[in-house]
Design a protein around this motif. Structure first.
Motif, PDB file in Angstrom:
ATOM      1  N   GLN A  46      33.162  48.153  33.507  1.00 41.31           N
ATOM      2  CA  GLN A  46      32.761  49.079  32.445  1.00 41.31           C
ATOM      3  C   GLN A  46      32.900  48.432  31.063  1.00 41.31           C
ATOM      4  O   GLN A  46      32.034  48.597  30.201  1.00 41.31           O
ATOM      5  CB  GLN A  46      33.622  50.333  32.498  1.00 41.31           C
ATOM      6  N   GLY A  64      26.836  49.016  34.638  1.00 41.80           N
ATOM      7  CA  GLY A  64      26.778  50.393  35.084  1.00 41.80           C
ATOM      8  C   GLY A  64      27.504  50.618  36.391  1.00 41.80           C
ATOM      9  O   GLY A  64      28.088  49.693  36.981  1.00 41.80           O
ATOM     10  N   THR A  65      27.461  51.855  36.850  1.00 38.86           N
ATOM     11  CA  THR A  65      28.139  52.200  38.103  1.00 38.86           C
ATOM     12  C   THR A  65      27.462  51.582  39.318  1.00 38.86           C
ATOM     13  O   THR A  65      28.050  51.560  40.398  1.00 38.86           O
ATOM     14  CB  THR A  65      28.185  53.730  38.275  1.00 38.86           C
TER      15      THR A  65
END
Length: 435
Positions: free
Chosen positions: A388, A393-394
């Motif tokens: 992060q 991104g995730t």
């Protein structure tokens, strides 16, 4: 006392002991995500403070293999029961001391140093606890070993439930300002009460009959240390067992510690995320016991394999559900992950690790395999927080989870099916046929 009665007592003791140990261990995890960055890492950038706080959380996981080796050695030489009492005392005292530890504003850099040292003691304690608790249940059982051994693993979400409820309840009673000032200490101080209860119950349980039989056959001790025997004679089961369990711990840390911090960043209140974790932790108990019972019928490998395959895909669904901003979807995401998918890959591990090693080295082998795998759970939130910080991104987080699941699938396929092994046979592991 009859064998069924002693089995029930052993299982109850293992479950309660696991609840208490993981209450202490996971209480730290929750506090590291919501409190410690503001109490012990004052003055840092908020994201940097969170990473540092989660870093101290990770040290407990790094210390767990050491606890497994130390208590495993003496547990294989002197017995399971003695070590279980010692690990519980160590955990309770360490947690109580965290509750009275001065903050950064009071003693400066000594505060985070003391926090890390106490976290290491927690890790050593839980590293020795798990193996002994699982063995006490599994070695007392004459059938349905997966079911009975799983009660130790079911203690983890119960400990999470209890620790989350303790922090949540304290915050609700004293208010946010008082909670950050001193209220967070109350759940840690309660550890001393749980310690007394746990030790009382543990002292009522008899030593494992399988261990006693092995001691009569082999004598009080063998020439070679248990760790030496595991590393020399059984490196393949150990390495494959570690690989098979890594994904479960990465997923567990994601669904608890990392999601707590991520959910707050996504716009939910801390209490909303804690409520979701509380509900999913309660449901996880049923999932762990249920899937472990299924593994007694279908085998450990099919259940574990199904779990890692489903989790590999679910990692890509989890974060979009959280990003929706809907608290119902948040709770649903956590319940599906913790209570349905994760238990498939976590519940059967208790029996699997027990069945991979012979009696004279079982405490050491099972503890070392499980605790080395658990390191993934300690490092995952720190690694994900760093992703992060780098602006990724995730999708990178989900991809990492999927990669660990792929590794676990390969290791599970290479392991033999162990559900039919006879633990009473001292050298039973030597007769295992490799696939």
């Amino acid at each position: 006392m009859s064998e069924p009665a002693q089995l029930r007592r052993a299982v109850a003791s293992s479950f309660l002991g696991s609840v208490i140990e993981y209450y202490d261990f996971l209480l730290y995890a929750t506090a590291s995500a919501v409190v410690f960055s503001q109490v012990f890492f004052t003055g840092l950038d908020p994201l940097v403070a969170t990473v540092a706080s989660l870093g101290t959380f990770a040290t407990g996981y790094l210390a767990r293999p050491l606890g497994g080796v130390i208590f495993g050695h003496f547990g294989d030489r002197l017995g399971r029961k003695r070590m279980l009492v010692l690990t519980m005392v160590l955990m309770g005292v360490a947690s109580f001391l965290i509750g009275v530890l001065p903050t950064y504003r009071q003693i400066g850099a000594l505060a985070p140093v003391g926090l890390v040292l106490l976290r290491v003691l927690q890790g050593v304690a839980v590293g020795g606890e798990w193996g002994g608790a699982v063995l006490m249940s599994a070695e007392h059982a004459t059938s349905r070993r997966g079911l009975w051994a799983s009660f130790t693993n079911a203690g983890a979400p119960c400990g999470m439930l209890l620790s989350t409820a303790a922090l949540t309840g304290t915050a609700a009673v004293v208010g946010e300002e008082a909670f950050l000032a001193w209220g967070w200490r109350v759940p840690f101080l309660l550890s001393i009460v749980l310690l007394g209860l746990g030790v009382f119950v543990r002292l009522k349980v008899e030593e494992s009959p399988v261990f006693r039989a092995a001691q009569r056959e082999q004598g009080r001790s063998s020439r070679r240390p248990p760790l030496f025997e595991v590393l020399r004679n059984h490196p393949r089961p150990l390495l494959l067992g570690i690989g098979a369990g890594l994904a479960a711990f990465v997923a567990q840390a994601t669904l608890t510690t990392f999601v707590l911090a991520y959910g707050v960043q996504a716009g939910f209140t801390r209490q909303t995320v804690l409520n979701g974790i509380t509900v999913s932790s309660a449901c996880a108990v049923v999932g762990i016991i249920g899937w472990s019972a299924v593994s007694d019928r279908l085998g450990r490998r099919p259940v574990l394999l199904a779990g890692v395959v489903v989790m590999a895909g679910y990692g890509f669904v989890l974060f979009p559900m959280i990003d929706s901003g809907d608290r119902v979807l948040l709770t649903l995401a956590l319940v599906l992950g913790q209570a349905v998918v994760h238990p498939m890959m976590y519940g059967p591990l208790a029996a699997l690790y027990t069945e991979l090693f012979r009696t004279g080295a079982r405490y050491t082998g099972a503890s070392l395999g499980y605790q080395l795998a658990s390191v993934g759970g300690g490092l995952a939130p720190v690694f994900f927080a760093q992703l992060q910080k780098l602006g990724l991104g995730t999708g990178a987080v989900s991809g990492t989870i999927a990669a660990f699941c792929a590794l676990a699938a390969v290791c599970v396929l290479l392991l033999p099916e162990t559900s039919r092994h006879d633990l009473a046979s001292v050298n039973s592991v030597n007769s295992v046929k490799e696939p």
